[in-house]
Design a protein around this motif. Sequence first.
Motif, PDB file in Angstrom:
ATOM      1  N   VAL A 262       0.819  -1.209   0.000  1.00 14.09           N
ATOM      2  CA  VAL A 262       0.000   0.000   0.000  1.00 14.09           C
ATOM      3  C   VAL A 262       0.853   1.259   0.000  1.00 14.09           C
ATOM      4  O   VAL A 262       0.435   2.325  -0.470  1.00 14.09           O
ATOM      5  CB  VAL A 262      -0.968  -0.006   1.203  1.00 14.09           C
ATOM      6  CG1 VAL A 262      -0.208   0.198   2.512  1.00 14.09           C
ATOM      7  CG2 VAL A 262      -2.059   1.048   1.022  1.00 14.09           C
ATOM      8  N   ARG A 263       2.099   1.132   0.495  1.00 10.85           N
ATOM      9  CA  ARG A 263       2.987   2.298   0.518  1.00 10.85           C
ATOM     10  C   ARG A 263       3.421   2.725  -0.874  1.00 10.85           C
ATOM     11  O   ARG A 263       4.011   3.799  -1.035  1.00 10.85           O
ATOM     12  CB  ARG A 263       4.201   1.999   1.396  1.00 10.85           C
ATOM     13  CG  ARG A 263       3.890   2.007   2.885  1.00 10.85           C
ATOM     14  CD  ARG A 263       5.025   1.482   3.713  1.00 10.85           C
ATOM     15  NE  ARG A 263       5.184   0.036   3.560  1.00 10.85           N
ATOM     16  CZ  ARG A 263       6.057  -0.684   4.243  1.00 10.85           C
ATOM     17  NH1 ARG A 263       6.855  -0.105   5.135  1.00 10.85           N
ATOM     18  NH2 ARG A 263       6.135  -1.988   4.055  1.00 10.85           N
ATOM     19  N   ARG A 264       3.112   1.923  -1.894  1.00  9.71           N
ATOM     20  CA  ARG A 264       3.416   2.329  -3.268  1.00  9.71           C
ATOM     21  C   ARG A 264       2.584   3.536  -3.690  1.00  9.71           C
ATOM     22  O   ARG A 264       2.952   4.257  -4.613  1.00  9.71           O
ATOM     23  CB  ARG A 264       3.198   1.168  -4.228  1.00  9.71           C
ATOM     24  CG  ARG A 264       4.441   0.307  -4.425  1.00  9.71           C
ATOM     25  CD  ARG A 264       5.599   1.151  -4.906  1.00  9.71           C
ATOM     26  NE  ARG A 264       6.784   0.367  -5.168  1.00  9.71           N
ATOM     27  CZ  ARG A 264       7.977   0.870  -5.413  1.00  9.71           C
ATOM     28  NH1 ARG A 264       8.149   2.189  -5.417  1.00  9.71           N
ATOM     29  NH2 ARG A 264       9.009   0.111  -5.657  1.00  9.71           N
ATOM     30  N   ALA A 303      -0.015   6.173 -15.166  1.00  3.54           N
ATOM     31  CA  ALA A 303       0.139   4.728 -15.361  1.00  3.54           C
ATOM     32  C   ALA A 303       0.272   3.998 -14.029  1.00  3.54           C
ATOM     33  O   ALA A 303      -0.371   2.954 -13.811  1.00  3.54           O
ATOM     34  CB  ALA A 303       1.369   4.456 -16.238  1.00  3.54           C
ATOM     35  N   LEU A 304       1.073   4.552 -13.118  1.00  2.00           N
ATOM     36  CA  LEU A 304       1.255   3.897 -11.826  1.00  2.00           C
ATOM     37  C   LEU A 304      -0.045   3.913 -11.026  1.00  2.00           C
ATOM     38  O   LEU A 304      -0.384   2.917 -10.372  1.00  2.00           O
ATOM     39  CB  LEU A 304       2.371   4.575 -11.035  1.00  2.00           C
ATOM     40  CG  LEU A 304       2.687   3.955  -9.663  1.00  2.00           C
ATOM     41  CD1 LEU A 304       3.014   2.467  -9.798  1.00  2.00           C
ATOM     42  CD2 LEU A 304       3.838   4.701  -8.986  1.00  2.00           C
ATOM     43  N   CYS A 305      -0.791   5.005 -11.072  1.00  2.00           N
ATOM     44  CA  CYS A 305      -2.073   5.058 -10.364  1.00  2.00           C
ATOM     45  C   CYS A 305      -3.046   4.012 -10.891  1.00  2.00           C
ATOM     46  O   CYS A 305      -3.775   3.378 -10.117  1.00  2.00           O
ATOM     47  CB  CYS A 305      -2.681   6.452 -10.475  1.00  2.00           C
ATOM     48  SG  CYS A 305      -1.947   7.681  -9.374  1.00  2.00           S
ATOM     49  N   LEU A 308      -1.970   0.684  -9.532  1.00  2.00           N
ATOM     50  CA  LEU A 308      -2.229   0.587  -8.095  1.00  2.00           C
ATOM     51  C   LEU A 308      -3.720   0.475  -7.785  1.00  2.00           C
ATOM     52  O   LEU A 308      -4.104  -0.180  -6.812  1.00  2.00           O
ATOM     53  CB  LEU A 308      -1.628   1.790  -7.379  1.00  2.00           C
ATOM     54  CG  LEU A 308      -0.105   1.789  -7.276  1.00  2.00           C
ATOM     55  CD1 LEU A 308       0.405   3.110  -6.712  1.00  2.00           C
ATOM     56  CD2 LEU A 308       0.386   0.621  -6.412  1.00  2.00           C
ATOM     57  N   LEU A 309      -4.566   1.093  -8.599  1.00  2.00           N
ATOM     58  CA  LEU A 309      -6.007   0.940  -8.396  1.00  2.00           C
ATOM     59  C   LEU A 309      -6.421  -0.518  -8.549  1.00  2.00           C
ATOM     60  O   LEU A 309      -7.178  -1.056  -7.729  1.00  2.00           O
ATOM     61  CB  LEU A 309      -6.778   1.812  -9.383  1.00  2.00           C
ATOM     62  CG  LEU A 309      -6.857   3.309  -9.079  1.00  2.00           C
ATOM     63  CD1 LEU A 309      -7.501   4.049 -10.242  1.00  2.00           C
ATOM     64  CD2 LEU A 309      -7.642   3.565  -7.791  1.00  2.00           C
ATOM     65  N   VAL A 310      -5.913  -1.158  -9.600  1.00  2.00           N
ATOM     66  CA  VAL A 310      -6.231  -2.570  -9.833  1.00  2.00           C
ATOM     67  C   VAL A 310      -5.639  -3.439  -8.728  1.00  2.00           C
ATOM     68  O   VAL A 310      -6.327  -4.308  -8.163  1.00  2.00           O
ATOM     69  CB  VAL A 310      -5.710  -3.014 -11.212  1.00  2.00           C
ATOM     70  CG1 VAL A 310      -5.908  -4.523 -11.402  1.00  2.00           C
ATOM     71  CG2 VAL A 310      -6.412  -2.245 -12.324  1.00  2.00           C
ATOM     72  N   ALA A 311      -4.385  -3.202  -8.403  1.00  2.00           N
ATOM     73  CA  ALA A 311      -3.709  -4.009  -7.382  1.00  2.00           C
ATOM     74  C   ALA A 311      -4.361  -3.825  -6.008  1.00  2.00           C
ATOM     75  O   ALA A 311      -4.528  -4.792  -5.251  1.00  2.00           O
ATOM     76  CB  ALA A 311      -2.228  -3.638  -7.316  1.00  2.00           C
ATOM     77  N   HIS A 315      -6.189  -6.633  -3.765  1.00  2.00           N
ATOM     78  CA  HIS A 315      -5.692  -6.867  -2.411  1.00  2.00           C
ATOM     79  C   HIS A 315      -6.836  -6.833  -1.396  1.00  2.00           C
ATOM     80  O   HIS A 315      -6.910  -7.686  -0.499  1.00  2.00           O
ATOM     81  CB  HIS A 315      -4.641  -5.816  -2.060  1.00  2.00           C
ATOM     82  CG  HIS A 315      -4.110  -5.933  -0.673  1.00  2.00           C
ATOM     83  ND1 HIS A 315      -3.234  -6.925  -0.285  1.00  2.00           N
ATOM     84  CD2 HIS A 315      -4.338  -5.174   0.438  1.00  2.00           C
ATOM     85  CE1 HIS A 315      -2.946  -6.784   1.000  1.00  2.00           C
ATOM     86  NE2 HIS A 315      -3.596  -5.731   1.458  1.00  2.00           N
ATOM     87  N   LEU A 316      -7.752  -5.856  -1.545  1.00  2.00           N
ATOM     88  CA  LEU A 316      -8.877  -5.759  -0.621  1.00  2.00           C
ATOM     89  C   LEU A 316      -9.819  -6.957  -0.763  1.00  2.00           C
ATOM     90  O   LEU A 316     -10.303  -7.491   0.234  1.00  2.00           O
ATOM     91  CB  LEU A 316      -9.644  -4.462  -0.875  1.00  2.00           C
ATOM     92  CG  LEU A 316      -8.976  -3.176  -0.379  1.00  2.00           C
ATOM     93  CD1 LEU A 316      -9.788  -1.957  -0.825  1.00  2.00           C
ATOM     94  CD2 LEU A 316      -8.821  -3.184   1.148  1.00  2.00           C
TER      95      LEU A 316
END
Length: 327
Positions: A262-264, A303-305, A308-311, A315-316
């Motif tokens: 999550v710190r990403r 791109a990173l956002c 991270l939204l998908v990841a 994760h949740l």
Amino acid sequence: MHSRPEEMVGAGRALNAVPPGAGAAAMATGIVSVALHSAGIEWFSRIWLVVAVGIWAVLVGIFLARLVGDRARWETEADTPAALTAVAATTVLGTRVALLGWDAIAVFALCLAVLVWVVLMPAVIGHWTGPTVGAHFLLCVATQGLVVLGATLAVELRAPFLTAASGAVFVLGLIAYTAVLARFSFAQFRIGAGDHWVCAGGLAISALAAGKLVAATDAADWNGWPHTVIRVGAAVILALDLAGYLALAICEVRWPRLGFDVRRWSTAFPMGMTAAATITVAGAIGAPWLRSIGLVLIWPAVALCLVLLVASARHLVSAGTADTSAG
């Protein structure tokens, strides 16, 4: 097939596992919206604003639920630097809605952010530990977030008192950054899980704050030496930020960290903030070539956002499913 009560329990447990640092998700998506607006890509900016507001609303719900239902946990989390993402996220979203002309909402966001800042900062400073890590730079980020929103409103509302107050808080933000940097472990560049990027993020939001202060002093017709100092400071801080961004990017190649954490989100935020700061400072100091750099830097953050939204969603879902199965 799971029954609806089990699904609700799983969702509740998944949300219960959300750490306070998850506020960086609202910060990152919000600043991407700001950067896209600055780039003139309004339709895409508004999509990201909706995403950011949605994340912020969920996190506020979690924050209030823990305050009411688990006061001990709330107090423990409020002592950590990660709790300051609540301040930073609110100021970023407040800045974005101010750019839409929704001044009343932006003023409310500023008042709310100041209140939370006043409550959380003593608790975080009182539990200071060293050496510092990337999350500690949130002391600077949260403080400079107040400056960014305050200076933005100073221009929108033609309120010189907000310019003066923002200038004073800007100095506090720089002091906070220096204090954290003096005890920062640069080994984090090699072993950090994502929040080490806030080392650059603190510089990025300081540069953005300086750029906003240039516009605010212009609006107030304050053309003396403070205006010159802020313009020079904006250029210097941005240069340091871009150097830090490059160094951190090189470290990511040298020591890749590909697993989800999550710190990403605290990596995505400085990337988006650097893009927004570069575009803003380019206009503030009259350097159009800098704007081109800012426009390019938007897209790695976007791109990173997206990744991270998908990841984060996966994760949740996994956390809720695992907890339900265990229960």
